[in-house]
Scaffold this motif. Sequence first.
Motif, short mmCIF file in Angstrom:
data_model
loop_
_atom_site.label_atom_id
_atom_site.label_comp_id
_atom_site.label_asym_id
_atom_site.label_seq_id
_atom_site.Cartn_x
_atom_site.Cartn_y
_atom_site.Cartn_z
N HIS A 83 83.94 8.48 -61.95
CA HIS A 83 83.68 9.81 -62.48
C HIS A 83 83.17 9.68 -63.91
CE1 HIS A 83 85.47 11.88 -59.06
NE2 HIS A 83 86.47 11.02 -59.12
N GLY A 84 82.63 10.77 -64.43
CA GLY A 84 82.14 10.74 -65.79
C GLY A 84 80.79 11.42 -65.88
N PRO A 85 79.82 10.76 -66.52
CA PRO A 85 78.48 11.37 -66.59
C PRO A 85 77.83 11.48 -65.22
CG PRO A 85 78.43 9.11 -67.39
CD PRO A 85 79.88 9.45 -67.15
N GLY A 86 76.67 12.12 -65.18
CA GLY A 86 75.97 12.30 -63.92
C GLY A 86 75.60 10.98 -63.28
N LEU A 87 75.34 11.02 -61.97
CA LEU A 87 75.00 9.80 -61.24
C LEU A 87 73.74 9.16 -61.80
CD1 LEU A 87 75.49 7.86 -58.90
CD2 LEU A 87 74.22 9.42 -57.42
N GLY A 88 72.78 9.96 -62.26
CA GLY A 88 71.56 9.40 -62.83
C GLY A 88 71.85 8.51 -64.02
N GLN A 89 72.68 8.97 -64.94
CA GLN A 89 73.04 8.15 -66.09
C GLN A 89 73.80 6.90 -65.67
OE1 GLN A 89 75.04 10.31 -69.18
NE2 GLN A 89 73.43 11.85 -69.39
N ARG A 90 74.67 7.04 -64.67
CA ARG A 90 75.43 5.86 -64.22
C ARG A 90 74.51 4.83 -63.57
NH1 ARG A 90 78.83 9.82 -61.95
NH2 ARG A 90 78.54 8.97 -59.85
N VAL A 91 73.47 5.29 -62.89
CA VAL A 91 72.50 4.36 -62.30
C VAL A 91 71.81 3.55 -63.40
CG1 VAL A 91 70.28 4.24 -61.13
CG2 VAL A 91 72.13 5.59 -60.15
N ILE A 92 71.35 4.24 -64.44
CA ILE A 92 70.68 3.54 -65.55
C ILE A 92 71.64 2.56 -66.21
CG2 ILE A 92 69.45 3.85 -67.72
CD1 ILE A 92 68.89 6.75 -66.81
N GLN A 93 72.88 2.98 -66.41
CA GLN A 93 73.88 2.11 -67.05
C GLN A 93 74.17 0.89 -66.20
OE1 GLN A 93 77.52 4.16 -67.86
NE2 GLN A 93 78.54 2.37 -68.73
N ALA A 94 74.33 1.08 -64.89
CA ALA A 94 74.66 -0.04 -64.00
C ALA A 94 73.52 -1.04 -63.90
CB ALA A 94 75.04 0.49 -62.62
N VAL A 95 72.29 -0.55 -63.75
CA VAL A 95 71.14 -1.45 -63.66
C VAL A 95 70.89 -2.12 -65.00
CG1 VAL A 95 68.67 -1.58 -63.18
CG2 VAL A 95 70.12 -0.11 -61.78
N GLY A 96 71.00 -1.38 -66.10
CA GLY A 96 70.77 -1.96 -67.41
C GLY A 96 71.79 -3.02 -67.78
N ALA A 97 73.03 -2.88 -67.32
CA ALA A 97 74.06 -3.87 -67.64
C ALA A 97 73.75 -5.24 -67.04
CB ALA A 97 75.42 -3.39 -67.15
N LEU A 98 72.95 -5.29 -65.99
CA LEU A 98 72.61 -6.58 -65.37
C LEU A 98 71.74 -7.43 -66.28
CD1 LEU A 98 71.79 -5.32 -61.76
CD2 LEU A 98 73.89 -6.43 -62.53
N VAL A 99 70.99 -6.79 -67.16
CA VAL A 99 70.09 -7.53 -68.06
C VAL A 99 70.36 -7.18 -69.52
CG1 VAL A 99 68.23 -7.91 -66.41
CG2 VAL A 99 68.36 -5.74 -67.61
N GLU A 100 71.57 -6.69 -69.82
CA GLU A 100 71.99 -6.38 -71.19
C GLU A 100 71.07 -5.36 -71.86
OE1 GLU A 100 74.77 -7.36 -72.29
OE2 GLU A 100 75.23 -8.83 -70.73
N SER A 101 70.52 -4.41 -71.09
CA SER A 101 69.68 -3.38 -71.67
C SER A 101 70.55 -2.25 -72.22
CB SER A 101 68.72 -2.83 -70.61
OG SER A 101 67.97 -1.73 -71.13
N PRO A 102 70.27 -1.77 -73.43
CA PRO A 102 71.14 -0.74 -74.03
C PRO A 102 70.83 0.68 -73.60
CG PRO A 102 69.46 -1.39 -75.59
CD PRO A 102 69.24 -2.24 -74.37
N GLY A 103 69.74 0.93 -72.86
CA GLY A 103 69.42 2.30 -72.47
C GLY A 103 68.18 2.34 -71.59
N GLY A 104 67.86 3.56 -71.17
CA GLY A 104 66.68 3.73 -70.32
C GLY A 104 66.61 5.14 -69.78
N ALA A 105 65.69 5.35 -68.83
CA ALA A 105 65.48 6.67 -68.22
C ALA A 105 65.22 6.50 -66.73
CB ALA A 105 64.31 7.39 -68.89
N LEU A 106 65.46 7.59 -65.99
CA LEU A 106 65.37 7.57 -64.53
C LEU A 106 64.38 8.65 -64.07
CD1 LEU A 106 66.43 6.84 -61.62
CD2 LEU A 106 68.19 8.58 -61.99
N TRP A 107 63.50 8.26 -63.14
CA TRP A 107 62.60 9.20 -62.47
C TRP A 107 62.92 9.22 -60.98
CZ3 TRP A 107 61.45 7.28 -67.05
CH2 TRP A 107 60.64 8.02 -67.94
N ILE A 108 62.90 10.40 -60.35
CA ILE A 108 63.21 10.55 -58.93
C ILE A 108 62.09 11.36 -58.28
CG2 ILE A 108 64.83 11.51 -57.25
CD1 ILE A 108 67.06 11.08 -59.17
N ARG A 109 61.70 10.97 -57.07
CA ARG A 109 60.66 11.69 -56.35
C ARG A 109 61.18 13.04 -55.86
NH1 ARG A 109 58.50 8.59 -51.50
NH2 ARG A 109 57.36 10.53 -51.21
N ARG A 110 60.28 14.02 -55.86
CA ARG A 110 60.63 15.36 -55.38
C ARG A 110 59.64 15.77 -54.30
NH1 ARG A 110 65.75 15.62 -56.84
NH2 ARG A 110 66.05 15.51 -59.10
N GLU A 111 59.95 16.87 -53.63
CA GLU A 111 59.08 17.36 -52.57
C GLU A 111 57.73 17.85 -53.10
OE1 GLU A 111 61.14 20.30 -50.42
OE2 GLU A 111 62.67 18.94 -49.61
#
Length: 691
Positions: free
Chosen positions: A318-346
């Motif tokens: 629980h905590g921030p939105g899933l989008g932020q957690r995705v960036i945090q989880a992927v960034g932690a694999l390569v010691e990245s301190p931040g980033g942004a997420l894009w998602i496809r829409r209809e």
Amino acid sequence: MTSIATFSYATCAAAFLLLGLLLASSWRGRPHSRALAAACTVTALWALAIALQAPGDHSSDRWVNSLGILRSAAWSGVLVLLSGNYRKESGKMPFRLQPALVLGAAFYLLYLLGTAAGQWSIGFANERAFIPSVAASVGLAVLGMLLVEQLYRNKPVQERWAIKFACIGIGGMFAYDFYLYSDTMLFRQINPDIWAARGIINTLTVPLLAFSIARSASWSTELAVSRRVMFHSAALFGSAIYLLAMGSAGYYLRYFGGSWGTVMQVSFLFGALVLLVGILFSGTFRAWLKVVISKHFYTYNYDYREEWLRFTRTLSEHGPGLGQRVIQAVGALVESPGGALWIRRESGHCVPAAAWHAVLPSAEEPLDSPFCCFLEQREWVVDLQEYAQNPDKYDSVPLPEWLAGFQRGWLVVPLILQGRLFGMVVLQRPRSPINLNWEVIDLLKIAGSQAASYLAQEEAGNALMVARQFESFNRMSTFVVHDLKNLVSQLSLLTSNAEKHKDNPEFQRDMLETLDFSVQKMRLLLQRLGRSVAPSHPAPLALDHVLREAVADKAAFEPRPSLDIGDATLKVVADHERLERVLGHLIQNAIEATARNGRISIRMARKGDAAEITISDTGEGMSEEFIRDRLFKPFESTKSAGMGIGVFESREYISELGGALEVTSSQPGGTTFKIMLPLHGVEAETVNIAA
């Protein structure tokens, strides 16, 4: 006291000599028997040298303390060997040799630290040599206790029963050394009673060692030190070396500083401690240490079990939105301190959905753009720095303009779901340089696919929730229809009796009451059903007529909307009633959000092949978070009597017409809704409009 110390250390020498003989004869086939026998022999020689030392004779101190160093080193080596035999990996030194080299370097460093003043002595002949030598002895004891703790912690539970007495025995020797030399540093002299009891204490550890050696057949020789243990051990050991060095430097500052010596020592030690805390809490230092450990101690860059547990835990918590957690989880694999997420829409675009420690851009990327097609077909992780040096490696695919302006952009990780591009994560440059080899790239790819599945599951859950809410809304409409049926029945009964009782005053009063009740009831029902979806009948419409009717319906409200028609010839293909209701709803929202002395302006103009309608107000405005997360979400309303489907229905119908609805707002300052509708013509007729 001298005779007591002699007896104590002589007993210790005899006990360890006996244990050494047992290891060399009866127990010579036990695991690590040679190393244990060597450690027992060195300990026996050390205790014998102390027992034979003449009272007041410091000429043999150098030999006694040299044997003490060998004793600590021997038992530390035994602990390293008991930690396990590590399989040799291709192209690397066996892992069990590397800690031995590290420990050897540590012992050598501590020895130099203790002898920096010119001699290794625990006597009182040279005070400048006394404190560093005692500090070095404390460091050796701390290192030994650390090895004991790591050995016991990393043994499986079923194997601890065989090793626990050895840990207690060896740990007891190091713990007593720590107690002895800590007391010495505190009072600046050795306590004779504690010194004399040291031999007896070491003797008491012999039965514990013997009992554990008897169980040595169950000692495991396959144990791997986790990266977390190596990280914390390296940080702790480095901190100990740093503090010993700073403590010695502070001592010499006090000794040579004269009247300012104490002030200089306290100031220097405090500054050194603050510096150490700052380094230990530095994300850059921690990232650098992890990279160094992975590079020099392990063949593979990752402990995949630990990384995947952490990755899954981050996505699930629980905590921030899933989008932020995705960036945090992927960034932690390569010691990245931040980033942004894009998602496809209809709508056919990848839209910005979340940001973590970065500014979220507003630019969208079409799914049919060359860059998105490249990500979907190749499923490559794009290194922006490598692209800048060698774009041919990525087929010279043009990068989006917004990507070039992304702050500290480094990697673009595609989120692939069932062979299609679901989105992308743009990561910032890491705190410590990362070598992007095949292992890192493959891990990022599979992590992106895993993250895409989590995001898709959340999207499906939200869609299911909306469907259920619409089902509830339809169920509510059924009850409303039932109420209307009752009202119709009452009015039909009233009409049928009117001809017969129209001259009866009592009937007239009842009729008026019934009519008044029915009107109130129907008004309430109309308010509840005012946003229901009616059958669509699309046809070419004069857009200025529809807009004038929508504004005229709101003429009685304050502030009164002002209308500016830039081009009265514009036509669109739409259903008159639905389009008027959409425009009326947006105008009504602007009126309700604006004070009576405010201003609402509506303008229609041609923009290329589309008609542009802007509805602007000077009301309270909306935050970016509200616009992104709640404005277009059905059944979310800030009004006490609102149903929360007006803006949602407006955007859905405008999208159904092939148009777009954009919102800009500021607090304070007001809000502007911009509607883009394709004009009636050759292009507009090709649009498939759902009836």
